[in-house]
Structure formats: structure tokens, C-alpha cells
Design a protein around this motif. Structure first.
Motif, mmCIF file in Angstrom:
data_model
loop_
_atom_site.group_PDB
_atom_site.id
_atom_site.type_symbol
_atom_site.label_atom_id
_atom_site.label_comp_id
_atom_site.label_asym_id
_atom_site.label_seq_id
_atom_site.Cartn_x
_atom_site.Cartn_y
_atom_site.Cartn_z
ATOM 1 N N TYR A 1 0.802 -1.214 0.000
ATOM 2 C CA TYR A 1 0.000 0.000 0.000
ATOM 3 C C TYR A 1 0.841 1.272 0.000
ATOM 4 N N LEU A 2 2.059 1.199 0.485
ATOM 5 C CA LEU A 2 2.829 2.412 0.767
ATOM 6 C C LEU A 2 4.228 2.366 0.167
ATOM 7 N N SER A 3 4.364 1.761 -0.985
ATOM 8 C CA SER A 3 5.698 1.636 -1.590
ATOM 9 C C SER A 3 5.998 2.841 -2.476
ATOM 10 N N PHE A 4 6.026 4.025 -1.872
ATOM 11 C CA PHE A 4 6.440 5.194 -2.634
ATOM 12 C C PHE A 4 7.528 5.944 -1.875
ATOM 13 N N PRO A 5 8.306 6.764 -2.602
ATOM 14 C CA PRO A 5 9.527 7.349 -2.033
ATOM 15 C C PRO A 5 9.272 8.199 -0.795
ATOM 16 N N GLY A 6 10.218 8.103 0.129
ATOM 17 C CA GLY A 6 10.234 8.997 1.273
ATOM 18 C C GLY A 6 9.509 8.511 2.499
ATOM 19 N N VAL A 7 8.615 7.514 2.354
ATOM 20 C CA VAL A 7 7.871 7.013 3.501
ATOM 21 C C VAL A 7 8.632 5.849 4.130
ATOM 22 N N VAL A 8 8.889 5.939 5.437
ATOM 23 C CA VAL A 8 9.595 4.897 6.177
ATOM 24 C C VAL A 8 8.573 3.892 6.702
ATOM 25 N N LEU A 9 8.803 2.606 6.467
ATOM 26 C CA LEU A 9 7.886 1.562 6.906
ATOM 27 C C LEU A 9 8.535 0.728 8.005
ATOM 28 N N ILE A 10 7.893 0.690 9.168
ATOM 29 C CA ILE A 10 8.356 -0.127 10.289
ATOM 30 C C ILE A 10 7.218 -1.071 10.654
ATOM 31 N N GLY A 11 7.450 -2.373 10.501
ATOM 32 C CA GLY A 11 6.400 -3.348 10.728
ATOM 33 C C GLY A 11 6.505 -4.067 12.052
ATOM 34 N N SER A 12 5.508 -4.920 12.313
ATOM 35 C CA SER A 12 5.492 -5.809 13.475
ATOM 36 C C SER A 12 5.670 -5.054 14.794
ATOM 37 N N HIS A 13 4.926 -3.971 14.950
ATOM 38 C CA HIS A 13 4.945 -3.178 16.186
ATOM 39 C C HIS A 13 6.338 -2.662 16.548
ATOM 40 N N GLY A 14 7.163 -2.425 15.531
ATOM 41 C CA GLY A 14 8.482 -1.857 15.790
ATOM 42 C C GLY A 14 9.612 -2.860 15.783
ATOM 43 N N TYR A 15 9.319 -4.122 15.536
ATOM 44 C CA TYR A 15 10.376 -5.135 15.515
ATOM 45 C C TYR A 15 11.050 -5.251 14.150
ATOM 46 N N GLU A 16 10.441 -4.712 13.104
ATOM 47 C CA GLU A 16 11.051 -4.766 11.782
ATOM 48 C C GLU A 16 11.708 -3.425 11.470
ATOM 49 N N MET A 17 12.867 -3.232 12.054
ATOM 50 C CA MET A 17 13.679 -2.044 11.845
ATOM 51 C C MET A 17 15.092 -2.372 12.315
ATOM 52 N N ALA A 18 15.991 -1.411 12.231
ATOM 53 C CA ALA A 18 17.343 -1.604 12.756
ATOM 54 C C ALA A 18 17.261 -1.539 14.276
ATOM 55 N N LEU A 19 17.222 -2.701 14.908
ATOM 56 C CA LEU A 19 16.961 -2.791 16.343
ATOM 57 C C LEU A 19 18.223 -2.611 17.180
ATOM 58 N N PRO A 20 18.070 -2.191 18.432
ATOM 59 C CA PRO A 20 19.200 -2.224 19.368
ATOM 60 C C PRO A 20 19.706 -3.659 19.509
ATOM 61 N N VAL A 21 20.981 -3.824 19.708
ATOM 62 C CA VAL A 21 21.565 -5.162 19.727
ATOM 63 C C VAL A 21 20.953 -6.029 20.826
ATOM 64 N N GLY B 1 6.209 2.608 21.154
ATOM 65 C CA GLY B 1 6.803 3.791 21.764
ATOM 66 C C GLY B 1 8.316 3.736 21.757
ATOM 67 N N GLU B 2 8.862 2.592 22.187
ATOM 68 C CA GLU B 2 10.319 2.426 22.197
ATOM 69 C C GLU B 2 10.873 2.488 20.778
ATOM 70 N N ALA B 3 10.147 1.875 19.836
ATOM 71 C CA ALA B 3 10.602 1.874 18.446
ATOM 72 C C ALA B 3 10.640 3.284 17.869
ATOM 73 N N ALA B 4 9.608 4.078 18.146
ATOM 74 C CA ALA B 4 9.568 5.442 17.633
ATOM 75 C C ALA B 4 10.695 6.283 18.216
ATOM 76 N N ARG B 5 10.918 6.162 19.504
ATOM 77 C CA ARG B 5 11.992 6.927 20.133
ATOM 78 C C ARG B 5 13.360 6.479 19.625
ATOM 79 N N TRP B 6 13.514 5.162 19.403
ATOM 80 C CA TRP B 6 14.780 4.635 18.891
ATOM 81 C C TRP B 6 15.034 5.147 17.477
ATOM 82 N N TRP B 7 13.991 5.155 16.646
ATOM 83 C CA TRP B 7 14.158 5.668 15.284
ATOM 84 C C TRP B 7 14.572 7.133 15.322
#
Length: 281
Positions: free
Chosen positions: A89-109, A201-207
Motif C-alpha cells: 500500500y505504501l511503496s512510494f519514495p520517502g515514507v519509512v515503513l516499520i512493521g510488526s509493532h516496531g520489531y522490523e527495523m534496525a533494532l538495538p543489539v 513507543g520504544e521503536a519510535a523513540r529509537w528511530w
């Protein structure tokens, strides 16, 4: 996660958007940088009987595109859906997609092992859970990179509580499952998520402070979401951001403002985009 005020535990209720937003408009018009954290289902699109049946209108897509291409504006979609689903639905430039309630992103180790363990224990019990769900027409299991969701919106309303109890018993039946995962209620679904202090919340602050671009730090933050998993974000940015609850009970949310449905979110985003156009001349 330095650079942000600590999350607030407030939950005293929200003001209608029409009353809360006017005092923020000038702040948005003059903000040097702006980051929007937006939920998807129930916020940008109406809830459908099946996740595959939602529709992102052309008007909303156009507003998101318009915001995302503006200098100093970041649009982050932070959803319970798997990221692969969001790209439909959202595959257009500039929009960042983070899935699975924040688990699909560059996570803290320190979070990575929690995800790996949850995925492992869920995979071992999938067959058993799906067989049991087969007794409830309309129930189905959605597997995600960090766990899964059991959906029961299409189940006979008189039997929906039975599905919740079934998932609860399935979860408790395996000690390793209890140690690695936690159940969270969602809209006509039960989320199976890694156990640990990590959510939207943690994911948004981490991003905003580490995983996202350096330029986005110290942004003015706008947040919108429609269910209890979004309350994490509302609390995280209650001290200095504009937080908007969509639907639900305005008396019990930690959000600053409340709007009845996605229709109100769409009109709000149109105004945000108009203010950004004024800002850039």
C-alpha cells in the motif's frame, strides 16, 4: 535514548481534535523539522473484515507523498502489520515503513535475541495452533517476522471469547513459549510478540534518536494511532509532541487529542500538509 523527554504515564483523557489542534497549527507552520509517526489500520485506512480488504484512498496516498518529499519532514508508518504487507500500500519514495509493532527495523543489539527466540518458539507450535483454530470458521493465524497474530473478526461473535481462551491455553502449554513471548490484545486479534520492554513507543523513540537519519533528531513530533498498542507512542511523546487517538474511549487514552474515525485523520493530515507548504513558501 537521549535527546527526548522521558515518557509520561498520563492517561487523563483527550480533547477533541477540533479543540486541541488550533493552538498547534502555528507551531507546525514554523517548525524547522517535523516527524510523523502514523499507525496504518484504523488510522490511515478503515478497519476491514480482513486485512487484505483495506483500501488506501488516492487522496490519503497523495497527502502522504506530499509530506514525505518535503525537506525537513519525515513520515514513518509504524504498524502491527508485517513490513512486507505495508509495501503493498505504501511503496512510494520517502515514507519509512516499520512493521510488526516496531520489531522490523534496525533494532538495538539487546533486542535482537528476543526476536530470534520468539520466532523460534512460535514456529515450533504453529501446526498445533492452526489445527485448533480450524474448529472456529473465520479464525486464522498470521505469521510475522517477530511472532504472529490470531485474527477472529470473522468468527461467530458468540465464539470469539473461545478463540481468545484457546490462544491463551496454547501459549501457556509450553514453558519456553511463555518465557519467550507475550500475548497482547488487539482489534479482534491476539498478538503473539517477543517478551521484553519493546513496543511502538520504544521503536519510535529509537528511530528518532538512533536508527533514523541524524537530521530528523529534535523534530517536532506528530503521532496518530487507533488502538492500545499505540498508547506506547502517546506516552512516549506526551511531554512535547502532538498525539492523536483515533476512535476508542477519549476518556482513557494518553493521547492529547481524539478524533472519531480515519476520516478525521485524513482531514488533519491535509491540514498538516498545507501548513508545510506555507512553511516552504
Amino acid at each position: 535514548m537521549g535527546g527526548l523527554p522521558p515518557p509520561s504515564d498520563s492517561g487523563s483523557g483527550a480533547t477533541p481534535l477540533a479543540e486541541a489542534w488550533p493552538q498547534w497549527r502555528e507551531r507546525i507552520r514554523t517548525a524547522a523539522k517535523l516527524t510523523l509517526f502514523l499507525d496504518f489500520d484504523g488510522t490511515l485506512v478503515r478497519i476491514a473484515s480482513h486485512p487484505d480488504e483495506v483500501e488506501l484512498t488516492r487522496e490519503v496516498a497523495a497527502v502522504l507523498r506530499g509530506l514525505a518529499v518535503r525537506q525537513g519532514v519525515w513520515v514513518v508508518i509504524l504498524s502491527g502489520r508485517a513490513r512486507a504487507e505495508l509495501t503493498r500500500y505504501l511503496s512510494f519514495p520517502g515514507v519509512v515503513l516499520i512493521g510488526s509493532h516496531g520489531y522490523e527495523m534496525a533494532l538495538p543489539v539487546e533486542v535482537l535475541p528476543l526476536v530470534d527466540r520468539a520466532r523460534e518458539v512460535c514456529a515450533r507450535g504453529v501446526g498445533d495452533l492452526e489445527r485448533k483454530l480450524g474448529e472456529y470458521p473465520g479464525a486464522w493465524l498470521e505469521l510475522k517476522p517477530s511472532g504472529g497474530s490470531v485474527h477472529y473478526r470473522k468468527v461467530d461473535p458468540d465464539r470469539q471469547n473461545e478463540v481468545v481462551e484457546l490462544v491463551t491455553q496454547w501459549h501457556r502449554a509450553e514453558p519456553a513459549r511463555v518465557q519467550a513471548t507475550i500475548l497482547r490484545p488487539a482489534r479482534k486479534a491476539v498478538e503473539i510478540r517477543p517478551r521484553g520492554e519493546w513496543g511502538k513507543g520504544e521503536a519510535a523513540r529509537w528511530w528518532l534518536t538512533a536508527a533514523g537519519p541524524v537530521e530528523a533528531r529534535d523534530s517536532t513530533v506528530l503521532v496518530a494511532g487507533d488502538d492500545d498498542t499505540d498508547e506506547d507512542m502517546f506516552r512516549s511523546f506526551s511531554a512535547g509532541g502532538f498525539t492523536l487517538r483515533v476512535g476508542g474511549d477519549p476518556r482513557t487514552t494518553s493521547a492529547r487529542a481524539w478524533v472519531e474515525s480515519p476520516d478525521g485523520v485524513w482531514r488533519w493530515l491535509e491540514d498538516v500538509e498545507a501548513l508545510c507548504r506555507e512553511r516552504h513558501g
